[in-house]
Design a protein around this motif. Structure first.
Motif, mmCIF file in Angstrom:
data_model
loop_
_atom_site.group_PDB
_atom_site.id
_atom_site.type_symbol
_atom_site.label_atom_id
_atom_site.label_comp_id
_atom_site.label_asym_id
_atom_site.label_seq_id
_atom_site.Cartn_x
_atom_site.Cartn_y
_atom_site.Cartn_z
ATOM 1 N N GLU A 83 34.746 55.166 -22.135
ATOM 2 C CA GLU A 83 35.785 54.552 -21.303
ATOM 3 C C GLU A 83 36.664 53.563 -22.061
ATOM 4 O O GLU A 83 37.838 53.384 -21.720
ATOM 5 C CB GLU A 83 35.134 53.871 -20.093
ATOM 6 N N GLU A 84 36.126 52.921 -23.081
ATOM 7 C CA GLU A 84 36.904 51.960 -23.863
ATOM 8 C C GLU A 84 37.659 52.608 -25.023
ATOM 9 O O GLU A 84 38.370 51.932 -25.765
ATOM 10 C CB GLU A 84 35.989 50.857 -24.405
ATOM 11 N N GLY A 85 37.507 53.915 -25.173
ATOM 12 C CA GLY A 85 38.256 54.639 -26.202
ATOM 13 C C GLY A 85 37.659 54.569 -27.591
ATOM 14 O O GLY A 85 38.329 54.932 -28.577
ATOM 15 N N ASP A 132 35.866 63.908 -29.211
ATOM 16 C CA ASP A 132 36.125 64.282 -27.823
ATOM 17 C C ASP A 132 34.763 64.426 -27.145
ATOM 18 O O ASP A 132 34.171 65.505 -27.104
ATOM 19 C CB ASP A 132 36.905 65.597 -27.768
ATOM 20 N N VAL A 133 34.231 63.315 -26.633
ATOM 21 C CA VAL A 133 32.888 63.292 -26.059
ATOM 22 C C VAL A 133 32.970 63.495 -24.549
ATOM 23 O O VAL A 133 33.697 62.784 -23.849
ATOM 24 C CB VAL A 133 32.167 61.963 -26.379
ATOM 25 N N GLU A 134 32.215 64.474 -24.060
ATOM 26 C CA GLU A 134 32.157 64.763 -22.631
ATOM 27 C C GLU A 134 30.738 64.478 -22.116
ATOM 28 O O GLU A 134 29.822 65.274 -22.336
ATOM 29 C CB GLU A 134 32.495 66.229 -22.358
ATOM 30 N N PRO A 135 30.518 63.353 -21.439
ATOM 31 C CA PRO A 135 29.198 63.093 -20.866
ATOM 32 C C PRO A 135 28.896 64.075 -19.728
ATOM 33 O O PRO A 135 29.720 64.273 -18.836
ATOM 34 C CB PRO A 135 29.317 61.666 -20.329
ATOM 35 N N ARG A 136 27.720 64.686 -19.778
ATOM 36 C CA ARG A 136 27.311 65.644 -18.742
ATOM 37 C C ARG A 136 25.991 65.189 -18.131
ATOM 38 O O ARG A 136 25.016 64.957 -18.855
ATOM 39 C CB ARG A 136 27.140 67.048 -19.328
ATOM 40 N N PHE A 137 25.957 65.104 -16.806
ATOM 41 C CA PHE A 137 24.754 64.670 -16.107
ATOM 42 C C PHE A 137 23.684 65.757 -16.128
ATOM 43 O O PHE A 137 23.950 66.913 -15.806
ATOM 44 C CB PHE A 137 25.096 64.300 -14.666
ATOM 45 N N ALA A 142 30.288 49.715 -29.011
ATOM 46 C CA ALA A 142 30.020 49.610 -27.581
ATOM 47 C C ALA A 142 28.889 48.627 -27.297
ATOM 48 O O ALA A 142 28.926 47.890 -26.303
ATOM 49 C CB ALA A 142 29.682 50.987 -27.013
ATOM 50 N N ALA A 143 27.878 48.600 -28.165
ATOM 51 C CA ALA A 143 26.766 47.667 -27.982
ATOM 52 C C ALA A 143 27.249 46.219 -28.062
ATOM 53 O O ALA A 143 26.795 45.352 -27.303
ATOM 54 C CB ALA A 143 25.676 47.930 -29.019
#
Length: 312
Positions: free
Chosen positions: A46-48, A56-61, A242-243
């Motif tokens: 979300e923060e780019g 190009d990361v796609e989080p998948r549940f 991110a951390a």
């Protein structure tokens, strides 16, 4: 101190200069489960932080954590977040996967995980679990393995407990309907169960564990990691950045919004849940801890070479 360590890690990865970019906007389908241990991935997306490094990361549940290694192996996912025990069992079973980074870590101050018993069940101690049906969000996964370790430490034979695999979102309904006597669960699902009166906390059992042990590992197939070294390094840079974002109190509200987007939490729950300390880098000692825990439970037939399992 932790923020200083993260800053040092960022510098070591070259973030003081321009971030490392993967070639041709490498696409990564990343599998996650509905827990806050994936916060650094949500924030990096979300923060780019992924985008600016050519990822190009796609989080998948993924509903059940033990499903992740098979999805990575089939290339349905290029990366995923199995628990350490799920990862090590997959290695023991012959999969050639490696650790790219880490998610959340243990902290004795965290009370968002525990044994939640059905109201009226009478469960108060480890001994009370004998003969009961207890739901876990993945047989052989983090909560199952750590709960068995706690039972053993309390002098209880965990073989006398009837464990049932149940995804986090099912926990409240299964308790309410009487299908389960208790669940080993965590926020936000634990908070919802408590708020509804369906159950109560019998034990915040994870406080027996040492601090700083990963509850989630970010993994990939070895051949994919070797073919995409720039993408692996860029991914690690992004979660380290991110951390640092997560550890800054000024970002708390924004961080919780990012979490809510991916694990669908209402604002009132988002505002109160605890977020465990991020651990973007994984050491041999941290992975070896889990090998020891699993050996005690006879879960491994081989002796994994932890140094070989971590991408440098």
């Amino acid at each position: 101190m932790r923020r200083t360590l993260l800053a040092g890690a960022a510098a070591a990865l070259g973030m003081a200069a321009l971030p490392l970019r993967a070639q041709s906007n490498t696409r990564i389908a990343f599998g996650y489960t509905a827990v806050t241990d994936f916060t650094t991935v949500f924030v990096a997306k979300e923060e780019g932080y992924f985008d600016k490094r050519g990822l190009d990361v796609e989080p998948r549940f993924i509903p059940l954590n033990p499903s992740i290694p098979a999805a990575v192996q089939s290339n349905s996912l290029q990366m995923g977040g199995p628990t350490p025990s799920v990862f090590l069992q997959s290695i023991d079973g012959g999969l050639d996967h490696v650790v790219v980074g880490g998610g959340g870590t243990t902290d004795k101050n965290l009370t968002g995980v525990g044994l939640v018993a059905r109201t009226g069940s009478g469960i108060k101690t480890a001994q009370d679990c004998v003969g009961k049906k207890i739901g876990v969000p993945g047989l052989g996964a983090y909560l199952h393995v750590t709960f068995r370790a706690w039972l053993k430490a309390q002098g209880v034979d965990y073989a006398k407990v009837n464990f049932v695999e149940a995804a986090f979102p099912q926990h409240s309904d299964l308790l309410r309907g009487g299908s389960l006597d208790a669940v080993v669960t965590g926020d936000p699902f634990m908070a919802r169960i408590l708020a509804s009166g369906t159950g109560y906390v019998a034990s915040h059992y994870t406080t027996f564990m040492p601090d700083g042990m990963h509850s989630i590992l970010f993994t990939a197939r070895r051949d994919w990691a070797e073919q995409n070294p720039a993408a692996v390094k860029a991914f690690r840079e992004a979660i380290v950045e991110a951390a640092a974002f997560v550890q800054d109190p000024a970002n708390d509200a924004t961080m919780r919004q990012h979490i809510g987007k991916y694990i669908k939490l209402p604002p009132e729950v988002l505002a109160t849940i605890q977020i465990g300390p991020p651990g973007p880098l994984v050491s041999e000692a941290q992975l070896a801890y889990w090998v020891g825990v699993m050996k005690e439970q006879n879960m491994l037939k081989t002796d994994p070479d932890v140094a070989r399992l971590i991408v440098q």
